[in-house]
Design an enzyme around this catalytic site. Structure first.
Site, short mmCIF file in Angstrom:
data_model
loop_
_atom_site.label_atom_id
_atom_site.label_comp_id
_atom_site.label_asym_id
_atom_site.label_seq_id
_atom_site.Cartn_x
_atom_site.Cartn_y
_atom_site.Cartn_z
N HIS A 139 86.05 -6.17 28.55
CA HIS A 139 84.92 -5.81 27.70
C HIS A 139 85.30 -5.83 26.23
O HIS A 139 86.15 -5.05 25.79
CB HIS A 139 84.45 -4.40 28.10
CG HIS A 139 83.25 -3.91 27.41
ND1 HIS A 139 83.22 -2.71 26.74
CD2 HIS A 139 82.01 -4.44 27.28
CE1 HIS A 139 82.02 -2.50 26.25
NE2 HIS A 139 81.26 -3.55 26.55
N HIS B 244 80.07 -5.90 17.80
CA HIS B 244 79.16 -5.21 18.71
C HIS B 244 78.01 -4.51 18.01
O HIS B 244 76.85 -4.75 18.31
CB HIS B 244 79.93 -4.18 19.56
CG HIS B 244 79.02 -3.39 20.46
ND1 HIS B 244 78.49 -2.17 20.08
CD2 HIS B 244 78.55 -3.64 21.70
CE1 HIS B 244 77.71 -1.72 21.06
NE2 HIS B 244 77.74 -2.58 22.05
#
Length: 291
Positions: free
Chosen positions: A41, A83
């Site tokens: 991730h 992100h």
């Protein structure tokens, strides 16, 4: 395996493909026939600054075949890997540009973002890590012979980003047959974005981030191949229900769940029958679920 007769593709991609594409399942794409695929991730973000080249390399050092990232667009139209839709959590933007709150990614040029330190927040040893462009990121993933689960982050903020991403993928060789069939999945929390991506490149595997109602799964299956929910929202019954529906490439929908960072949770979701586990700590999850 997935088998799909592809129509002539949108001219925006710069290529035309007609024929039969054979797309493997997640486990086959990762070269596995057992437990769930382990996906790093934002790279191996438990150990290195998320979404940086260092995080990709750390994932490679931990033998993580798949990495996940997040793509956004700058003020002047560059595609970058970060992100949050703001820059302040993972860079020193407040120090360099104190008068430009709330420090939205879309309000800064690529040159300005390239000046930011995206590593020191994680540790002094990472000082000087930068926010990579999509081009830089794709080159590193390719260099490491890894595979990419790409998230289009907040596409509603960036009209047309799907076509722009496809142009960059083409430039960097990621729309070649071997990449499309074995090394690339595109996902988003936006169903509209994934519908657009599927319309532009129906050969690319796509995923929806979320936990749609079982009754809504056939609607999503028209344009995605994966349903990728939080690990806190799923059960064995839900995973079975997802697998019972055939997706855009006429194979059972897959399930990649997030974000799992401890052995107990990894074993729990593996027992539910998920196809993949998205984790900050790929070594921990792999050890927990390996056969």
């Amino acid at each position: 395996m997935y088998v799909r007769a592809a129509a002539a593709l949108a001219s925006v991609t710069g290529s035309v493909v007609i024929g039969v594409l054979v797309l493997p399942t997640a486990a086959q794409a990762a070269g596995k026939h057992g437990g769930p695929v382990v996906i790093a991730h934002r790279g191996a973000s438990a150990y290195a600054p998320e979404n940086t080249l260092e995080a990709i390399d750390e994932a490679d050092d931990l033998d993580a075949t798949w990495v996940e990232n997040d793509v956004q667009r700058t003020k002047d139209g560059a595609l970058v890997i970060i992100h949050d839709t703001t820059l302040n959590r993972t860079t020193n933007v407040e120090e360099l540009y104190p008068d430009r709150a709330p420090w939205n990614v879309r309000d800064f040029t690529a040159r300005e973002i390239a000046k930011l330190d995206a590593g020191s927040w994680k540790g002094e040893e990472f000082t000087g890590e930068r926010v990579p462009t999509l081009h830089e990121y794709l080159r590193r993933v390719d260099h490491n012979h890894q595979k990419l689960l790409m998230e289009i982050k907040s596409p509603e903020l960036y009209p047309g980003i799907e076509a722009q991403i496809l142009r960059q993928l083409r430039k960097d060789g990621w729309l070649r047959y071997d990449h499309v069939t074995r090394r690339l999945v595109v996902q988003s929390f936006s169903a509209d974005s994934m519908r657009t991506m599927h319309e532009l490149r129906p050969d690319i595997k796509t995923g929806f981030l979320g936990t749609p109602a079982v009754t809504d799964l056939p609607e999503y299956a028209a344009f995605v191949d994966q349903i990728n929910p939080s690990n806190t929202t799923i059960s064995a019954d839900y995973v079975r229900a997802v697998h019972a529906v055939r997706g855009a490439h006429k194979e059972p929908l897959e399930v990649n769940t997030w974000t799992v960072n401890d052995a107990a949770t990894a074993q729990r979701v593996a027992a539910l029958g998920v196809d993949g586990i998205i984790t900050n700590a790929p070594d921990v999850v792999r050890e927990a679920v390996e056969d």
